[in-house]
Design a protein around this motif. Structure first.
Motif, PDB file in Angstrom:
ATOM      1  N   ASN A  60       2.190  -2.258   4.753  1.00  0.00           N
ATOM      2  CA  ASN A  60       2.606  -3.513   4.135  1.00  0.00           C
ATOM      3  C   ASN A  60       1.454  -4.344   3.597  1.00  0.00           C
ATOM      4  O   ASN A  60       1.673  -5.438   3.065  1.00  0.00           O
ATOM      5  CB  ASN A  60       3.415  -4.339   5.126  1.00  0.00           C
ATOM      6  CG  ASN A  60       4.741  -3.673   5.467  1.00  0.00           C
ATOM      7  OD1 ASN A  60       5.441  -3.196   4.583  1.00  0.00           O
ATOM      8  ND2 ASN A  60       5.072  -3.620   6.748  1.00  0.00           N
ATOM      9  N   LEU A  61       0.215  -3.854   3.729  1.00  0.00           N
ATOM     10  CA  LEU A  61      -0.907  -4.544   3.096  1.00  0.00           C
ATOM     11  C   LEU A  61      -0.703  -4.520   1.591  1.00  0.00           C
ATOM     12  O   LEU A  61      -0.242  -3.526   1.025  1.00  0.00           O
ATOM     13  CB  LEU A  61      -2.227  -3.862   3.456  1.00  0.00           C
ATOM     14  CG  LEU A  61      -2.693  -3.985   4.907  1.00  0.00           C
ATOM     15  CD1 LEU A  61      -3.974  -3.192   5.113  1.00  0.00           C
ATOM     16  CD2 LEU A  61      -2.906  -5.444   5.288  1.00  0.00           C
ATOM     17  N   ASP A 120      -1.416   3.170  11.635  1.00  0.00           N
ATOM     18  CA  ASP A 120      -0.638   2.024  12.096  1.00  0.00           C
ATOM     19  C   ASP A 120       0.385   1.692  11.011  1.00  0.00           C
ATOM     20  O   ASP A 120       0.033   1.553   9.837  1.00  0.00           O
ATOM     21  CB  ASP A 120      -1.565   0.826  12.348  1.00  0.00           C
ATOM     22  CG  ASP A 120      -0.849  -0.339  13.012  1.00  0.00           C
ATOM     23  OD1 ASP A 120       0.254  -0.698  12.548  1.00  0.00           O
ATOM     24  OD2 ASP A 120      -1.389  -0.886  13.989  1.00  0.00           O
ATOM     25  N   GLU A 121       1.664   1.568  11.383  1.00  0.00           N
ATOM     26  CA  GLU A 121       2.718   1.300  10.414  1.00  0.00           C
ATOM     27  C   GLU A 121       2.483   0.001   9.652  1.00  0.00           C
ATOM     28  O   GLU A 121       2.896  -0.136   8.491  1.00  0.00           O
ATOM     29  CB  GLU A 121       4.079   1.236  11.126  1.00  0.00           C
ATOM     30  CG  GLU A 121       4.588   2.581  11.610  1.00  0.00           C
ATOM     31  CD  GLU A 121       4.967   3.499  10.464  1.00  0.00           C
ATOM     32  OE1 GLU A 121       5.770   3.090   9.615  1.00  0.00           O
ATOM     33  OE2 GLU A 121       4.443   4.622  10.416  1.00  0.00           O
ATOM     34  N   ILE A 128      -6.131   9.428   5.248  1.00  0.00           N
ATOM     35  CA  ILE A 128      -5.680   8.733   6.457  1.00  0.00           C
ATOM     36  C   ILE A 128      -6.208   7.300   6.411  1.00  0.00           C
ATOM     37  O   ILE A 128      -7.400   7.079   6.175  1.00  0.00           O
ATOM     38  CB  ILE A 128      -6.184   9.443   7.726  1.00  0.00           C
ATOM     39  CG1 ILE A 128      -5.802  10.926   7.672  1.00  0.00           C
ATOM     40  CG2 ILE A 128      -5.604   8.781   8.969  1.00  0.00           C
ATOM     41  CD1 ILE A 128      -6.495  11.768   8.721  1.00  0.00           C
ATOM     42  N   PHE A 129      -5.314   6.326   6.613  1.00  0.00           N
ATOM     43  CA  PHE A 129      -5.691   4.924   6.619  1.00  0.00           C
ATOM     44  C   PHE A 129      -5.740   4.398   8.053  1.00  0.00           C
ATOM     45  O   PHE A 129      -4.860   4.664   8.864  1.00  0.00           O
ATOM     46  CB  PHE A 129      -4.695   4.094   5.816  1.00  0.00           C
ATOM     47  CG  PHE A 129      -4.738   4.372   4.338  1.00  0.00           C
ATOM     48  CD1 PHE A 129      -5.831   4.000   3.573  1.00  0.00           C
ATOM     49  CD2 PHE A 129      -3.692   5.024   3.711  1.00  0.00           C
ATOM     50  CE1 PHE A 129      -5.883   4.257   2.223  1.00  0.00           C
ATOM     51  CE2 PHE A 129      -3.729   5.275   2.351  1.00  0.00           C
ATOM     52  CZ  PHE A 129      -4.830   4.895   1.607  1.00  0.00           C
ATOM     53  N   LEU A 158       0.826  -1.201   0.000  1.00  0.00           N
ATOM     54  CA  LEU A 158       0.000   0.000   0.000  1.00  0.00           C
ATOM     55  C   LEU A 158       0.861   1.254   0.000  1.00  0.00           C
ATOM     56  O   LEU A 158       0.561   2.222  -0.703  1.00  0.00           O
ATOM     57  CB  LEU A 158      -0.935  -0.003   1.215  1.00  0.00           C
ATOM     58  CG  LEU A 158      -1.856   1.217   1.342  1.00  0.00           C
ATOM     59  CD1 LEU A 158      -2.789   1.321   0.144  1.00  0.00           C
ATOM     60  CD2 LEU A 158      -2.653   1.146   2.643  1.00  0.00           C
ATOM     61  N   GLU A 159       1.943   1.255   0.763  1.00  0.00           N
ATOM     62  CA  GLU A 159       2.797   2.438   0.816  1.00  0.00           C
ATOM     63  C   GLU A 159       3.387   2.755  -0.557  1.00  0.00           C
ATOM     64  O   GLU A 159       3.467   3.918  -0.963  1.00  0.00           O
ATOM     65  CB  GLU A 159       3.928   2.246   1.824  1.00  0.00           C
ATOM     66  CG  GLU A 159       4.803   3.488   1.976  1.00  0.00           C
ATOM     67  CD  GLU A 159       5.933   3.298   2.967  1.00  0.00           C
ATOM     68  OE1 GLU A 159       6.342   4.302   3.581  1.00  0.00           O
ATOM     69  OE2 GLU A 159       6.410   2.155   3.135  1.00  0.00           O
TER      70      GLU A 159
END
Length: 210
Positions: free
Chosen positions: A171-172, A166-167, A207-208, A147-148
């Motif tokens: 990585n999703l 949330d960090e 914002i996620f 995702l990033e």
């Protein structure tokens, strides 16, 4: 200089066509000299180089040099990003971190030269070229990507900021096609539909949340 949310096609004096992506700076002479055709890139561009034997075409970036005579390839080399790469669609190219062409990697179609600027490590790998070139057709193509990494590309195009509550959300992994010339809302709705993530829009910031 190409702003956010825009792309541009320029035809050079030798007939070469260069598609310039958003937030790209491209420098080139009005007319090429007899010895070589040299251009300078900070950003991303897709080149359709007019074939001219004995008249090399050189793309120079801050960490990567590409040399060809006639071919189709994509170069992504933003100074602000830690990874740069050259992806070959047609023909052959030589790529190196310097202009030592004797030591350069020679690519064949469907190969990519990938350089991590942090470690200095370079590698050549097979890739799906559509993932790196379909932007010139008006599409973003993502395939099982973080995702990033996806949002780094989209934030440049849509001129938005991205925040993660949330960090781990960075990585999703997702895959999809996105029309570059539509609003970002359909893509965000697609993410929400996976039920793995929630999205909030605050002005120009996305914002996620978990």
């Amino acid at each position: 200089k190409i702003p956010s949310g825009a792309d541009y096609l320029v035809k050079l004096s030798d007939g070469t066509r260069v598609h310039l992506n958003c937030e790209t700076e491209f420098r080139y002479p009005v007319k090429f000299a007899a010895g070589e055709r040299r251009v300078y890139l900070d950003g991303e561009a897709f080149f359709e180089v007019e074939k001219a034997k004995g008249w090399p075409f050189i793309v120079e970036t801050d960490r990567m040099h590409v040399r060809v005579t006639g071919t189709k390839f994509n170069v992504k080399s933003y100074r602000s990003e830690e990874v740069v790469h050259t992806t070959l669609v047609q023909g052959t190219v030589k790529v190196n971190t310097t202009e030592d062409w004797a030591e350069a990697e020679e690519l064949v179609p469907l190969q990519q030269y990938y350089l991590d600027k942090r470690s200095g490590q370079a590698q050549v790998k097979q890739v799906d070229t559509a993932l790196f070139t379909d932007w010139i057709e008006g599409r973003f193509v993502f395939k099982d990507q973080r995702l990033e990494d996806i949002m780094r590309i989209l934030s440049r195009w849509y001129n938005i900021e991205v925040d993660y509550s949330d960090e781990a959300l960075k990585n999703l992994r997702f895959g999809c096609y996105v029309n570059r010339y539509e609003e970002i809302a359909p893509f965000l709705e697609l993410l929400e539909a996976t039920e793995n993530i929630h999205v909030k829009i605050n002005g120009k910031t996305i914002i996620f949340y978990k």
